[in-house]
Structures are given as C-alpha cells and as structure tokens.
Design a protein around this motif. Structure first.
Motif, PDB file in Angstrom:
ATOM      1  N   HIS A  60       0.831  -1.205   0.000  1.00 47.38           N
ATOM      2  CA  HIS A  60       0.000   0.000   0.000  1.00 47.38           C
ATOM      3  C   HIS A  60       0.866   1.257   0.000  1.00 47.38           C
ATOM      4  CE1 HIS A  60      -3.271   2.739   0.872  1.00 47.38           C
ATOM      5  NE2 HIS A  60      -2.596   3.194   1.906  1.00 47.38           N
ATOM      6  N   ARG A  61       1.906   1.271   0.808  1.00 55.30           N
ATOM      7  CA  ARG A  61       2.781   2.441   0.874  1.00 55.30           C
ATOM      8  C   ARG A  61       3.497   2.685  -0.455  1.00 55.30           C
ATOM      9  NH1 ARG A  61       5.376   3.430   6.644  1.00 55.30           N
ATOM     10  NH2 ARG A  61       3.616   2.819   7.928  1.00 55.30           N
ATOM     11  N   VAL A  62       3.963   1.604  -1.076  1.00 52.16           N
ATOM     12  CA  VAL A  62       4.644   1.744  -2.363  1.00 52.16           C
ATOM     13  C   VAL A  62       3.664   2.249  -3.411  1.00 52.16           C
ATOM     14  CG1 VAL A  62       5.713   0.437  -4.255  1.00 52.16           C
ATOM     15  CG2 VAL A  62       6.458   0.065  -1.900  1.00 52.16           C
ATOM     16  N   SER A  63       2.461   1.686  -3.415  1.00 55.96           N
ATOM     17  CA  SER A  63       1.443   2.095  -4.370  1.00 55.96           C
ATOM     18  C   SER A  63       1.080   3.567  -4.177  1.00 55.96           C
ATOM     19  CB  SER A  63       0.192   1.217  -4.220  1.00 55.96           C
ATOM     20  OG  SER A  63      -0.822   1.645  -5.087  1.00 55.96           O
ATOM     21  N   SER A  64       0.913   3.981  -2.937  1.00 61.80           N
ATOM     22  CA  SER A  64       0.588   5.382  -2.643  1.00 61.80           C
ATOM     23  C   SER A  64       1.712   6.304  -3.094  1.00 61.80           C
ATOM     24  CB  SER A  64       0.339   5.574  -1.147  1.00 61.80           C
ATOM     25  OG  SER A  64      -0.795   4.868  -0.748  1.00 61.80           O
ATOM     26  N   GLY A  65       2.942   5.893  -2.839  1.00 62.18           N
ATOM     27  CA  GLY A  65       4.094   6.694  -3.265  1.00 62.18           C
ATOM     28  C   GLY A  65       4.161   6.805  -4.780  1.00 62.18           C
ATOM     29  N   TYR A  66       3.870   5.711  -5.464  1.00 64.42           N
ATOM     30  CA  TYR A  66       3.867   5.716  -6.930  1.00 64.42           C
ATOM     31  C   TYR A  66       2.778   6.651  -7.446  1.00 64.42           C
ATOM     32  CZ  TYR A  66       3.144   4.177 -11.722  1.00 64.42           C
ATOM     33  OH  TYR A  66       2.981   4.153 -13.078  1.00 64.42           O
ATOM     34  N   ASP A  67       1.586   6.541  -6.867  1.00 57.31           N
ATOM     35  CA  ASP A  67       0.480   7.403  -7.294  1.00 57.31           C
ATOM     36  C   ASP A  67       0.827   8.882  -7.094  1.00 57.31           C
ATOM     37  OD1 ASP A  67      -0.973   5.159  -7.951  1.00 57.31           O
ATOM     38  OD2 ASP A  67      -2.202   5.183  -6.123  1.00 57.31           O
ATOM     39  N   GLU A  68       1.449   9.203  -5.982  1.00 57.86           N
ATOM     40  CA  GLU A  68       1.849  10.586  -5.716  1.00 57.86           C
ATOM     41  C   GLU A  68       2.910  11.037  -6.715  1.00 57.86           C
ATOM     42  OE1 GLU A  68       2.089  14.381  -4.200  1.00 57.86           O
ATOM     43  OE2 GLU A  68       0.537  12.868  -3.933  1.00 57.86           O
ATOM     44  N   LEU A  69       3.844  10.165  -7.024  1.00 60.29           N
ATOM     45  CA  LEU A  69       4.885  10.494  -8.001  1.00 60.29           C
ATOM     46  C   LEU A  69       4.273  10.770  -9.372  1.00 60.29           C
ATOM     47  CD1 LEU A  69       7.921  10.716  -8.617  1.00 60.29           C
ATOM     48  CD2 LEU A  69       7.893   8.278  -9.118  1.00 60.29           C
ATOM     49  N   VAL A  70       3.322   9.943  -9.792  1.00 62.81           N
ATOM     50  CA  VAL A  70       2.647  10.150 -11.072  1.00 62.81           C
ATOM     51  C   VAL A  70       1.902  11.491 -11.058  1.00 62.81           C
ATOM     52  CG1 VAL A  70       0.765   9.315 -12.553  1.00 62.81           C
ATOM     53  CG2 VAL A  70       2.466   7.713 -11.682  1.00 62.81           C
ATOM     54  N   HIS A  71       1.222  11.773  -9.960  1.00 65.27           N
ATOM     55  CA  HIS A  71       0.486  13.034  -9.842  1.00 65.27           C
ATOM     56  C   HIS A  71       1.432  14.223  -9.966  1.00 65.27           C
ATOM     57  CE1 HIS A  71      -2.491  15.937  -8.533  1.00 65.27           C
ATOM     58  NE2 HIS A  71      -1.675  16.337  -7.572  1.00 65.27           N
ATOM     59  N   GLN A  72       2.549  14.181  -9.273  1.00 58.60           N
ATOM     60  CA  GLN A  72       3.522  15.282  -9.333  1.00 58.60           C
ATOM     61  C   GLN A  72       4.110  15.416 -10.740  1.00 58.60           C
ATOM     62  OE1 GLN A  72       4.098  17.584  -7.060  1.00 58.60           O
ATOM     63  NE2 GLN A  72       2.668  16.628  -5.659  1.00 58.60           N
ATOM     64  N   ALA A  73       4.360  14.304 -11.402  1.00 58.96           N
ATOM     65  CA  ALA A  73       4.892  14.342 -12.769  1.00 58.96           C
ATOM     66  C   ALA A  73       3.872  14.958 -13.723  1.00 58.96           C
ATOM     67  CB  ALA A  73       5.269  12.938 -13.228  1.00 58.96           C
ATOM     68  N   GLU A  74       2.608  14.620 -13.538  1.00 59.89           N
ATOM     69  CA  GLU A  74       1.560  15.207 -14.380  1.00 59.89           C
ATOM     70  C   GLU A  74       1.464  16.718 -14.168  1.00 59.89           C
ATOM     71  OE1 GLU A  74      -1.813  12.847 -13.241  1.00 59.89           O
ATOM     72  OE2 GLU A  74      -1.390  11.309 -14.751  1.00 59.89           O
ATOM     73  N   LYS A  75       1.557  17.139 -12.909  1.00 61.73           N
ATOM     74  CA  LYS A  75       1.526  18.579 -12.625  1.00 61.73           C
ATOM     75  C   LYS A  75       2.712  19.282 -13.266  1.00 61.73           C
ATOM     76  CE  LYS A  75       0.875  20.017  -8.439  1.00 61.73           C
ATOM     77  NZ  LYS A  75       0.845  20.146  -6.973  1.00 61.73           N
ATOM     78  N   ALA A  76       3.897  18.703 -13.157  1.00 61.39           N
ATOM     79  CA  ALA A  76       5.094  19.316 -13.719  1.00 61.39           C
ATOM     80  C   ALA A  76       4.993  19.377 -15.243  1.00 61.39           C
ATOM     81  CB  ALA A  76       6.342  18.532 -13.297  1.00 61.39           C
ATOM     82  N   THR A  77       4.475  18.320 -15.850  1.00 65.61           N
ATOM     83  CA  THR A  77       4.315  18.296 -17.300  1.00 65.61           C
ATOM     84  C   THR A  77       3.321  19.354 -17.749  1.00 65.61           C
ATOM     85  OG1 THR A  77       4.815  15.937 -17.345  1.00 65.61           O
ATOM     86  CG2 THR A  77       3.708  16.824 -19.266  1.00 65.61           C
ATOM     87  N   SER A  78       2.223  19.461 -17.034  1.00 70.89           N
ATOM     88  CA  SER A  78       1.212  20.461 -17.366  1.00 70.89           C
ATOM     89  C   SER A  78       1.778  21.871 -17.234  1.00 70.89           C
ATOM     90  CB  SER A  78       0.000  20.281 -16.449  1.00 70.89           C
ATOM     91  OG  SER A  78      -0.957  21.269 -16.700  1.00 70.89           O
ATOM     92  N   TYR A  79       2.520  22.105 -16.177  1.00 71.74           N
ATOM     93  CA  TYR A  79       3.136  23.421 -15.961  1.00 71.74           C
ATOM     94  C   TYR A  79       4.123  23.737 -17.092  1.00 71.74           C
ATOM     95  CZ  TYR A  79       5.940  27.145 -13.938  1.00 71.74           C
ATOM     96  OH  TYR A  79       6.601  28.326 -13.730  1.00 71.74           O
ATOM     97  N   ALA A  80       4.974  22.765 -17.413  1.00 69.09           N
ATOM     98  CA  ALA A  80       5.961  22.973 -18.476  1.00 69.09           C
ATOM     99  C   ALA A  80       5.273  23.219 -19.810  1.00 69.09           C
ATOM    100  CB  ALA A  80       6.896  21.767 -18.569  1.00 69.09           C
ATOM    101  N   ASP A  81       4.192  22.505 -20.066  1.00 69.27           N
ATOM    102  CA  ASP A  81       3.437  22.703 -21.304  1.00 69.27           C
ATOM    103  C   ASP A  81       2.868  24.120 -21.354  1.00 69.27           C
ATOM    104  OD1 ASP A  81       2.233  21.745 -23.765  1.00 69.27           O
ATOM    105  OD2 ASP A  81       0.314  21.763 -22.684  1.00 69.27           O
ATOM    106  N   GLY A  82       2.298  24.578 -20.249  1.00 70.49           N
ATOM    107  CA  GLY A  82       1.767  25.938 -20.184  1.00 70.49           C
ATOM    108  C   GLY A  82       2.844  26.977 -20.401  1.00 70.49           C
TER     109      GLY A  82
END
Length: 95
Positions: A60-82
């Motif tokens: 569960h902890r690994v899965s949660s960490g992965y989900d958070e990492l994906v979320h942060q990567a999506e935010k960074a990608t969206s910001y960079a795209d903007g």
C-alpha cells in the motif's frame, strides 16, 4: 530504497527471533508434545498473518508513493506545457 531494506531486515529479524523462541520453547516445554505442536502451529499461523499484513502495508505504501509520483509528474508536465505555450505565444506576438 533504504526504507525497504530496513523493512526486510526487521521482517528477517522477527522470523529468526520467532524460530529461536519456538526452538527454546520446545526444549523447555512443560506440555505434552501434541499440545506443544498445537501451540507452535498457532504461532506459525500468527507469524504468517503478521507477515501478510506487513507485506500488504508495504504494498500500500509503495502504491501510494507511486500514485503521488505520477500526480507530481503530471503537474510538472502540465506546468511545463503551459510555460512552453506562453513562450511560443510571446514569440509569435513579437514577430
């Protein structure tokens, strides 16, 4: 990485401690053999359940960490795209 190594060491130490405790218990057991075997079987089931619970917690902890990492990567990608679009628009206006 270091966290999973620590967890593995803890689980290993618990298992070794359980086995040593069981061996000492057998040697000094005040009960009949059948009662002792029953107690050991119950202890082994408890240990297996504890290991399963620990594995599920780690999963569960690994899965949660992965989900958070994906979320942060999506935010960074969206910001960079903007930012890229803003720079492109600025350059088009200057032309």
């Amino acid at each position: 990485m270091e966290n999973s190594n620590s967890t593995g060491k803890i689980v290993g130490a618990l298992m070794i401690g359980t086995l040593v405790g069981a061996a000492i218990g057998v040697l000094f057991a005040p009960h009949k053999g059948s009662k002792t075997r029953h107690n050991i079987a119950n202890g082994a089931k408890d240990l297996a359940n504890s290991a399963k619970d620990l594995a599920n917690d780690v999963k569960h902890r690994v899965s949660s960490g992965y989900d958070e990492l994906v979320h942060q990567a999506e935010k960074a990608t969206s910001y960079a795209d903007g930012q890229a679009k803003a720079i492109t628009n600025t350059n088009k206006q200057k032309m």
